[in-house]
Scaffold this motif. Structure first.
Motif: not given
Lengths: 135, 176, 90
Positions: B37-38, B48-52, B54-58
């Motif tokens: 999804a990222a 920006d949304v991709a970085l957030a 990855i940090a939260v979802g993985s």
């Protein structure tokens, strides 16, 4: 409980690099991709990695909650200063006549405040979740 | 081209998440879902949304899931006083068959009201079985809830031991 | 009978999503681009940040970010209230 020695050694090596990476993303929030929220989540991850593997807190939790309280007072002061210099609330302090490097100070400070608040919020939420049910 | 490939891959991972039954494999599959999804966010010009994501979802969500899974595998027994080893052997055999970990707590630690006051309500532990000794009839009583799935087999196993009795209680209806 | 119903619902939703994806074209839809053109033209001069997302949530819409950051303090306070078991922890 038995903690595995390989994981403890590796997490002790990685912890300062993760912390530095998170602060780097916060400080370059207005030039490149990143910002307050993303860097705050990375700092919280570095704290929780050490805590989950070893079982002890790397920094003390009560001091972090104190910092959170002071940041809560610091944030409206920063936001409301702009009424005296420009006449409007909720905007940059400096006028449009200053150079770019001086006007960046406002954005960097706000990013730092938001990043630290997000990190402390996430860490306290997880510490409660891990410790629930232990006597 | 790349977007449709990632979307089809997302569909296959979702199907395997729904049909999988092992808990630990599910956590890894969820982390892979978040990664794809990222990448989709990145290819749609939103870094920006991709970085957030990855940090939260993985990093966060698998941690929450792992803690919840590991707390499911402990079996908590509360006892009042100190008891004979026969009951503890029985409970130990039960836990070995079902792959659980046994944990025994004293009742004074759970209901210590002077030190906590109102906070005691929020800090009560999750207890599965309460252990008691009836001095007149000389048998042990194990009390557990009827809605607790872990104690389904306890009743059948206790028929072999004449001095152990298992009681299942029904939940009281709450007023929420 | 129940399994047949579940499979039918899953197939219906899948076909619906495929139809939406095939007929959605980004280049032909008509959006109102007044605020988009304003942000792209005047974003850099007025806020001095090269990242437009940062310019929007730290200068044009600082009001929302202010309340979001103060909401985090209330959440932490509520959680800290529920965790005090012995006085030397928090």
């Amino acid at each position: 409980m038995i903690f595995s020695k390989i994981l403890i050694t590796i997490s002790r090596i990685i912890l300062p690099f993760l912390l530095m990476f998170g602060i780097y993303i916060i400080l370059n929030g207005d030039i490149s991709v990143g910002g307050g929220f993303q860097g705050g989540v990375i700092i919280a991850t570095s704290y929780l990695l050490y805590y989950f593997i070893k079982g002890q807190h790397p920094f003390s939790l009560s001091k972090m909650l104190k910092i959170d309280k002071y940041l809560f007072i610091f944030l409206p002061v920063m936001v409301l200063i702009s009424y005296f210099t420009r006449g409007y609330f909720f905007t940059n302090w400096f006028d449009l006549t200053y150079a770019y490097e001086i006007r960046r100070l406002f954005l960097v400070l706000l990013n730092l405040v938001i990043g630290l608040k997000v990190a402390i919020g996430f860490v306290s939420l997880f510490v409660v979740f891990i410790e629930e049910g232990n006597s | 081209m790349i977007k449709t490939f990632f979307l089809v891959l997302l569909l296959f991972i979702t199907l395997s998440i729904v049909l999988q039954k092992n808990n630990k494999i599910l956590v890894v599959l969820y982390s892979g879902f978040s990664l794809i999804a990222a990448s989709l966010y990145f290819f749609n010009h939103a870094p920006d949304v991709a970085l957030a994501e990855i940090a939260v979802g993985s990093a966060f969500m698998p941690l929450i899931f792992l803690i919840a899974i590991s707390k499911q595998t402990t079996f908590t027994v509360m006892q009042q006083g100190h008891f004979h080893m026969e009951v503890k052997d029985f409970l130990y055999d039960f836990c070995q068959i079902e792959n659980l970990k046994l944990k025994i707590v004293q009742s004074e630690d759970v209901f210590n009201d002077e030190a906590k006051g109102i906070y005691g309500v929020f800090r009560r532990q999750d207890i599965d079985v309460i252990l008691n000794y009836h001095p007149k009839m000389q048998h042990y009583i194990l009390t557990c809830k009827q809605s607790n799935v872990m104690t389904n087999k306890l009743l059948e196993m206790s028929l072999k031991y004449p001095s152990i009795k298992v009681v299942r209680t029904k939940d009281i209806d709450t007023m929420d | 009978m129940k399994r047949f119903k579940k499979i039918a619902v899953a197939l219906f939703i899948t076909l619906l999503m495929i139809q939406i994806l095939l007929h959605f074209d980004y280049d032909e839809t008509l959006y109102n681009t007044a605020s988009q053109s304003y942000y792209v033209e005047n974003g850099l001069e007025e806020t001095s940040s090269k990242n437009l997302v940062t310019a929007i949530y730290l200068d044009y819409r600082l009001f929302d970010s202010f309340f979001e950051a103060s909401l985090l303090l209330i959440v932490v306070t509520g959680i800290a209230f529920m965790t005090i078991k012995d006085e030397d922890m928090l």
